[in-house]
Design an enzyme around this catalytic site. Sequence first.
Site, PDB file in Angstrom:
ATOM      1  N   VAL A 100       0.840  -1.211   0.000  1.00  0.00           N
ATOM      2  CA  VAL A 100       0.000   0.000   0.000  1.00  0.00           C
ATOM      3  C   VAL A 100       0.874   1.261   0.000  1.00  0.00           C
ATOM      4  O   VAL A 100       0.380   2.358   0.206  1.00  0.00           O
ATOM      5  CB  VAL A 100      -0.958  -0.010   1.222  1.00  0.00           C
ATOM      6  CG1 VAL A 100      -1.946  -1.170   1.127  1.00  0.00           C
ATOM      7  CG2 VAL A 100      -0.190  -0.079   2.544  1.00  0.00           C
ATOM      8  N   ASP A 101       2.204   1.079  -0.236  1.00  0.00           N
ATOM      9  CA  ASP A 101       3.128   2.218  -0.119  1.00  0.00           C
ATOM     10  C   ASP A 101       3.232   3.059  -1.395  1.00  0.00           C
ATOM     11  O   ASP A 101       3.818   4.145  -1.387  1.00  0.00           O
ATOM     12  CB  ASP A 101       4.526   1.732   0.315  1.00  0.00           C
ATOM     13  CG  ASP A 101       5.099   0.643  -0.585  1.00  0.00           C
ATOM     14  OD1 ASP A 101       4.815   0.646  -1.801  1.00  0.00           O
ATOM     15  OD2 ASP A 101       5.845  -0.211  -0.074  1.00  0.00           O
ATOM     16  N   HIS A 116      -4.363  -4.324  -2.402  1.00  0.00           N
ATOM     17  CA  HIS A 116      -4.778  -3.951  -1.043  1.00  0.00           C
ATOM     18  C   HIS A 116      -4.986  -2.447  -0.865  1.00  0.00           C
ATOM     19  O   HIS A 116      -5.062  -1.980   0.266  1.00  0.00           O
ATOM     20  CB  HIS A 116      -3.756  -4.487  -0.017  1.00  0.00           C
ATOM     21  CG  HIS A 116      -3.739  -5.983   0.064  1.00  0.00           C
ATOM     22  ND1 HIS A 116      -2.720  -6.708   0.640  1.00  0.00           N
ATOM     23  CD2 HIS A 116      -4.635  -6.906  -0.371  1.00  0.00           C
ATOM     24  CE1 HIS A 116      -2.991  -8.006   0.555  1.00  0.00           C
ATOM     25  NE2 HIS A 116      -4.136  -8.148  -0.062  1.00  0.00           N
ATOM     26  N   CYS A 140     -22.579   8.173   1.177  1.00  0.00           N
ATOM     27  CA  CYS A 140     -21.564   8.772   0.324  1.00  0.00           C
ATOM     28  C   CYS A 140     -20.493   7.729   0.008  1.00  0.00           C
ATOM     29  O   CYS A 140     -19.971   7.091   0.912  1.00  0.00           O
ATOM     30  CB  CYS A 140     -20.965   9.926   1.113  1.00  0.00           C
ATOM     31  SG  CYS A 140     -19.638  10.706   0.290  1.00  0.00           S
ATOM     32  N   CYS A 161     -19.467  14.763   2.522  1.00  0.00           N
ATOM     33  CA  CYS A 161     -20.559  14.749   3.497  1.00  0.00           C
ATOM     34  C   CYS A 161     -20.095  15.144   4.898  1.00  0.00           C
ATOM     35  O   CYS A 161     -20.915  15.258   5.803  1.00  0.00           O
ATOM     36  CB  CYS A 161     -21.211  13.367   3.541  1.00  0.00           C
ATOM     37  SG  CYS A 161     -20.165  12.110   4.298  1.00  0.00           S
ATOM     38  N   SER A 199       5.372 -13.293   1.934  1.00  0.00           N
ATOM     39  CA  SER A 199       5.352 -14.513   2.742  1.00  0.00           C
ATOM     40  C   SER A 199       4.391 -15.535   2.145  1.00  0.00           C
ATOM     41  O   SER A 199       4.330 -16.673   2.597  1.00  0.00           O
ATOM     42  CB  SER A 199       4.975 -14.192   4.192  1.00  0.00           C
ATOM     43  OG  SER A 199       3.753 -13.502   4.226  1.00  0.00           O
TER      44      SER A 199
END
Length: 254
Positions: A100-101, A116, A140, A161, A199
């Site tokens: 997610v980097d 992810h 929303c 919102c 892994s």
Amino acid sequence: MSLEDLAAHLRRASRLTVLTGAGISAASGVPTFRGAEGLWRQYRPEDLATPAAFHRDPILVWEWYAWRRALVGKCRPNPGHDVLARWSRERRCTVVTQNVDDLHHQAGTEGVIRLHGSLWELRCAGLPVPGRTRRRTGVCDDEWRDDRVPFAETPPRCPQCGGLARPAIVWFGEALRDSDLRAATAATRCDLFIAIGTSAIVHPAAGLLHDAKRQGAVTAEINPVPTPASGIVDIAIHGAAEDVLPRLDLLLSF
Ligand code: OAD
């Protein structure tokens, strides 16, 4: 089988797919999850990375993500990312990542499939902000990018919102986005599939290698230590991604 064997398969492959995990970003300074210093050795995923944890204590979850954003925001792509970026442009290589980097994107990789999500993207949680007057939320589905470290306010709010925002990250117990899973599954129809720095235990990502093998791809792994994938791949290279990938890239030019 050796690095030279893998280079030979790479030279022949017209469709290459690479699945990456936290290990490819380790040399950039991003902590892995399950290594000696891994995040899941220090924190419990059920406290920080599930929808239930967020409902229970959104401020705690946001503090953890704000800390990770500050840490990852200082990290830069390493030579492993750079090689994959070049292959994505020059070798019809599809990169599927669990990370997610966004370091693949920063390195210039084309068409990265992010299974992810991203630390840098947020979406509306459809919940009221703790401690604020309750307002109608939950309708929303806005999603946006926010690179600010630190945020203008914590916890961050939905610009549409005003409700509570959440990280646009796939947490434990949540499904991957259909479009990402479809694209990743399509990428398993390839000649060569290489799992790097993972892994190989978190599904559905871990199953992609099995799918590729079932469909006839040559499979390989690059990781300093053996994983559950090591026993099923055709070629297991034990080494760090930031060393092995540049060596492999060099072998391709001979
Ligand atoms: P893990 O932390 O489970 O595994 C990282 C792997 O990288 C390990 O097998 C290490 O041996 C290997 N490794 C360490 N340094 C390396 C290096 N320099 N070069 C190559 N490999 C190296 O991370 P993931 O497999 O990515 O999910 O974990 C999968 C998912 O579990 C993550 O995406 C995350 C986590 O919970 C979410 O955040 C949704």
